[in-house]
Design an enzyme around this catalytic site. Structure first.
Site, PDB file in Angstrom:
ATOM      1  N   ASP A 239      41.477   0.791  19.769  1.00 44.09           N
ATOM      2  CA  ASP A 239      42.312   0.863  20.955  1.00 44.09           C
ATOM      3  C   ASP A 239      42.391  -0.551  21.532  1.00 44.09           C
ATOM      4  O   ASP A 239      41.589  -1.424  21.172  1.00 44.09           O
ATOM      5  CB  ASP A 239      41.674   1.846  21.944  1.00 44.09           C
ATOM      6  CG  ASP A 239      42.379   1.908  23.272  1.00 44.09           C
ATOM      7  OD1 ASP A 239      43.613   2.028  23.286  1.00 44.09           O
ATOM      8  OD2 ASP A 239      41.687   1.825  24.305  1.00 44.09           O
TER       9      ASP A 239
ATOM     10  N   ASP B 182      43.557  -1.569  25.382  1.00 42.48           N
ATOM     11  CA  ASP B 182      43.133  -1.662  26.781  1.00 42.48           C
ATOM     12  C   ASP B 182      41.766  -0.999  26.965  1.00 42.48           C
ATOM     13  O   ASP B 182      41.586   0.169  26.613  1.00 42.48           O
ATOM     14  CB  ASP B 182      44.140  -0.954  27.688  1.00 42.48           C
ATOM     15  CG  ASP B 182      45.502  -1.615  27.669  1.00 42.48           C
ATOM     16  OD1 ASP B 182      45.791  -2.395  28.579  1.00 42.48           O
ATOM     17  OD2 ASP B 182      46.276  -1.339  26.724  1.00 42.48           O
TER      18      ASP B 182
ATOM     19  N   ASP C   1      37.970   3.847  24.191  1.00 41.16           N
ATOM     20  CA  ASP C   1      37.176   3.964  25.419  1.00 41.16           C
ATOM     21  C   ASP C   1      37.491   5.218  26.224  1.00 41.16           C
ATOM     22  O   ASP C   1      37.100   5.310  27.387  1.00 41.16           O
ATOM     23  CB  ASP C   1      37.388   2.727  26.299  1.00 41.16           C
ATOM     24  CG  ASP C   1      38.769   2.704  26.950  1.00 41.16           C
ATOM     25  OD1 ASP C   1      39.763   2.942  26.238  1.00 41.16           O
ATOM     26  OD2 ASP C   1      38.848   2.470  28.164  1.00 41.16           O
TER      27      ASP C   1
END
Length: 222
Positions: free
Chosen positions: A9, A11, A167
């Site tokens: 991922d 961000d 996250d």
């Protein structure tokens, strides 16, 4: 190495982007005469792309009179300011360099729009990332596995040799939908508690802990 391919991922996993996302969101809110949001508030809204972010940021029950115009302004402003405060998390560049040196391929799969995803990866990581895909045209946002499969096809990866690092609980679901392994980045925008409650088996508090795991250790895993 436990895996031949590591997909990330963007961000909250590779890059700390919260300040610039907050600025772009508040730019749109200001034009709509809505109050600004704090970084802490925006942090909880990130993960599904900028259009859901705008909708979550407006006051509950409020209408956006011209959503396409608001979206266009977010995109325009963000592209101009997306590197104002954004930075790689400490240890990420070292991790990517070690992956490259080991012969492991690394890619990015993000719900950020494709143009911004590619530009940020190029600026901060260059050829350490071999393939980047963000939301564009007909592709489908995570937790759909479509973009994961796109990256795997590019690298020629099989499911059993691929891991996704993210996250958020949505990233965990994405990996499950793709049938690949997952490791959670608890240094990002969701806490260790949230990630564990979502069912993440491997949760790491720093890129260094993740690196130790990827290269054969168990440090940091929950």
């Amino acid at each position: 190495m436990r895996y031949r391919g590591v997909l990330f991922d963007l961000d909250g996993t590779l890059l700390y982007t919260l300040g610039d996302l907050t600025s772009a969101t508040n730019r749109v809110l200001g034009l709509l005469s809505f109050p600004p949001r704090s970084e802490e508030e925006i942090m909880g809204m990130i993960g599904d792309g900028f259009e859901p972010l705008i909708r979550r940021a407006v006051p509950a029950g409020a209408e956006i009179p011209d959503f396409p115009a608001a979206s266009d302004e977010f995109r325009r402003f963000y592209l101009e300011h997306m590197t104002d405060t954004t930075r790689p998390y400490e240890g990420i560049v070292h991790l990517l360099g070690r992956l490259a040196a080991s012969g492991c391929v690394a890619g990015v799969v993000s719900n950020k729009f494709d143009e911004a995803s590619k530009a940020l990866v190029e600026k901060y990581f260059g050829n350490l990332i071999g393939y980047t895909v963000g939301v564009h045209g007909g592709n489908t946002r995570k937790p759909s596995p479509v973009m994961i499969f796109e990256a795997m096809e590019y690298f020629g990866l099989e499911k059993e040799e691929t891991i996704y690092i993210g996250d958020s609980p949505s990233d965990l679901i994405t990996a499950g939908n793709a049938g690949i392994s997952f490791a959670a980045a608890a240094w990002g925008y969701r806490s260790r508690e949230v990630l564990c409650a979502a069912g993440a088996e491997y949760v790491f508090g720093s890129p260094r802990e993740l690196e130790a795991y990827l290269f054969g250790g168990e440090n940091g895993a929950e």
